[in-house]
Design a protein around this motif. Sequence first.
Motif, PDB file in Angstrom:
ATOM      1  N   ASP A  31       0.895  -1.152   0.000  1.00 53.53           N
ATOM      2  CA  ASP A  31       0.000   0.000   0.000  1.00 53.53           C
ATOM      3  C   ASP A  31       0.932   1.199   0.000  1.00 53.53           C
ATOM      4  N   CYS A  32       1.251   1.698  -1.201  1.00 57.13           N
ATOM      5  CA  CYS A  32       2.293   2.721  -1.327  1.00 57.13           C
ATOM      6  C   CYS A  32       1.877   4.057  -0.724  1.00 57.13           C
ATOM      7  N   VAL A  33       0.587   4.323  -0.635  1.00 61.14           N
ATOM      8  CA  VAL A  33       0.111   5.573  -0.042  1.00 61.14           C
ATOM      9  C   VAL A  33      -0.059   5.411   1.472  1.00 61.14           C
ATOM     10  N   GLY A  34      -0.514   4.255   1.907  1.00 61.35           N
ATOM     11  CA  GLY A  34      -0.706   3.986   3.330  1.00 61.35           C
ATOM     12  C   GLY A  34       0.540   3.479   4.031  1.00 61.35           C
ATOM     13  N   PHE A  35       1.646   3.337   3.275  1.00 63.27           N
ATOM     14  CA  PHE A  35       2.939   2.911   3.824  1.00 63.27           C
ATOM     15  C   PHE A  35       2.825   1.583   4.570  1.00 63.27           C
ATOM     16  N   LYS A  36       2.317   0.565   3.870  1.00 65.08           N
ATOM     17  CA  LYS A  36       2.215  -0.784   4.430  1.00 65.08           C
ATOM     18  C   LYS A  36       2.761  -1.789   3.425  1.00 65.08           C
ATOM     19  N   PHE A  37       3.352  -2.857   3.934  1.00 63.50           N
ATOM     20  CA  PHE A  37       3.828  -3.956   3.114  1.00 63.50           C
ATOM     21  C   PHE A  37       3.183  -5.223   3.663  1.00 63.50           C
ATOM     22  N   CYS A  38       2.485  -5.980   2.801  1.00 61.54           N
ATOM     23  CA  CYS A  38       1.626  -7.073   3.259  1.00 61.54           C
ATOM     24  C   CYS A  38       1.937  -8.387   2.550  1.00 61.54           C
ATOM     25  N   GLU A  46      -1.318 -10.780   6.540  1.00 62.38           N
ATOM     26  CA  GLU A  46      -0.742  -9.951   7.595  1.00 62.38           C
ATOM     27  C   GLU A  46      -0.004  -8.759   7.002  1.00 62.38           C
ATOM     28  N   VAL A  47       0.049  -7.694   7.779  1.00 60.66           N
ATOM     29  CA  VAL A  47       0.865  -6.541   7.447  1.00 60.66           C
ATOM     30  C   VAL A  47       2.246  -6.826   8.013  1.00 60.66           C
ATOM     31  N   LEU A  48       3.240  -6.933   7.136  1.00 58.97           N
ATOM     32  CA  LEU A  48       4.601  -7.236   7.585  1.00 58.97           C
ATOM     33  C   LEU A  48       5.292  -6.019   8.183  1.00 58.97           C
ATOM     34  N   ARG A  49       4.994  -4.855   7.618  1.00 64.03           N
ATOM     35  CA  ARG A  49       5.637  -3.642   8.114  1.00 64.03           C
ATOM     36  C   ARG A  49       4.796  -2.432   7.761  1.00 64.03           C
ATOM     37  N   THR A  50       4.744  -1.485   8.665  1.00 67.64           N
ATOM     38  CA  THR A  50       4.115  -0.195   8.407  1.00 67.64           C
ATOM     39  C   THR A  50       5.206   0.872   8.424  1.00 67.64           C
ATOM     40  N   GLY A  51       4.864   2.045   7.887  1.00 67.93           N
ATOM     41  CA  GLY A  51       5.816   3.144   7.887  1.00 67.93           C
ATOM     42  C   GLY A  51       6.888   3.033   6.822  1.00 67.93           C
ATOM     43  N   ILE A  52       6.686   2.153   5.851  1.00 69.72           N
ATOM     44  CA  ILE A  52       7.667   1.985   4.778  1.00 69.72           C
ATOM     45  C   ILE A  52       6.974   2.280   3.443  1.00 69.72           C
ATOM     46  N   GLU A  53       7.533   3.220   2.698  1.00 68.20           N
ATOM     47  CA  GLU A  53       7.001   3.520   1.370  1.00 68.20           C
ATOM     48  C   GLU A  53       7.619   2.547   0.378  1.00 68.20           C
ATOM     49  N   VAL A  54       6.776   1.809  -0.314  1.00 67.44           N
ATOM     50  CA  VAL A  54       7.223   0.886  -1.354  1.00 67.44           C
ATOM     51  C   VAL A  54       6.339   1.129  -2.570  1.00 67.44           C
ATOM     52  N   THR A  55       6.926   1.624  -3.653  1.00 71.99           N
ATOM     53  CA  THR A  55       6.157   1.863  -4.871  1.00 71.99           C
ATOM     54  C   THR A  55       6.313   0.719  -5.868  1.00 71.99           C
ATOM     55  N   GLY A  56       7.324  -0.086  -5.682  1.00 70.71           N
ATOM     56  CA  GLY A  56       7.556  -1.273  -6.496  1.00 70.71           C
ATOM     57  C   GLY A  56       8.617  -2.111  -5.810  1.00 70.71           C
ATOM     58  N   PHE A  57       8.613  -3.426  -6.063  1.00 70.08           N
ATOM     59  CA  PHE A  57       9.586  -4.283  -5.392  1.00 70.08           C
ATOM     60  C   PHE A  57       9.727  -5.598  -6.133  1.00 70.08           C
ATOM     61  N   ALA A  58      10.732  -6.349  -5.748  1.00 70.45           N
ATOM     62  CA  ALA A  58      10.952  -7.700  -6.253  1.00 70.45           C
ATOM     63  C   ALA A  58      11.584  -8.518  -5.137  1.00 70.45           C
ATOM     64  N   LEU A  59      11.398  -9.812  -5.219  1.00 70.03           N
ATOM     65  CA  LEU A  59      12.051 -10.716  -4.278  1.00 70.03           C
ATOM     66  C   LEU A  59      13.551 -10.699  -4.539  1.00 70.03           C
ATOM     67  N   ASN A  60      14.345 -10.718  -3.493  1.00 62.69           N
ATOM     68  CA  ASN A  60      15.786 -10.800  -3.627  1.00 62.69           C
ATOM     69  C   ASN A  60      16.197 -12.266  -3.514  1.00 62.69           C
TER      70      ASN A  60
END
Length: 182
Positions: A31-38, A46-60
């Motif tokens: 949730d790039c506007v709500g700063f959540k990663f789920c 589950e929400v893994l983390r809040t307070g983190i801006e993520v606009t795009g990502f990939a598995l490492n």
Amino acid sequence: MQEPEIVADFGDLNGEAPVWDPDTATLYWTDCVGFKFCRFQAGKSEVLRTGIEVTGFALNHGGGFVIANTKGIWFWDGAENLKLIAAQVDGAVCQMNDAAADPMGRFLAGSCFYEPTNDYKLGCCFRVETDGIACVLEYGFSLAHGVGFSPAARELLRTHPAHPHISRTHSDVLTGTVRNST
């Protein structure tokens, strides 16, 4: 046809960038506007983390994630630790919008300076190699959105929310280079 069901309702303001991990049968999204990663795994959301801006990502490949946001491109261990990979590359600012990994594990992300009512500078497509080295892959993006690859990965694809058009750039999977945007 199976009826859709809600598997997570976290009140996302802008839920996007879903990534499926076939090895763990896990769906991740941001949730790039709500700063959540789920994530959704084994019937549990589950929400893994809040307070983190993520606009795009990939598995490492080695664990964690490579993420893009308006401050740059980062490695995130999936818990607390964020490490900046690049805030700018060759003078180009990494104010990122969307991202994807190519079949070889390289991270591609597009910068965004789009202003619908004003003139704005064009962005770039950046590539981060699996060793963390970043470079500018292509110049002249107005807004990289919906970044992905054709089924055979011969084309890098992206859309622009304000224009009903899919941009295609020929992609060489082995070298990670691109050419001839259409």
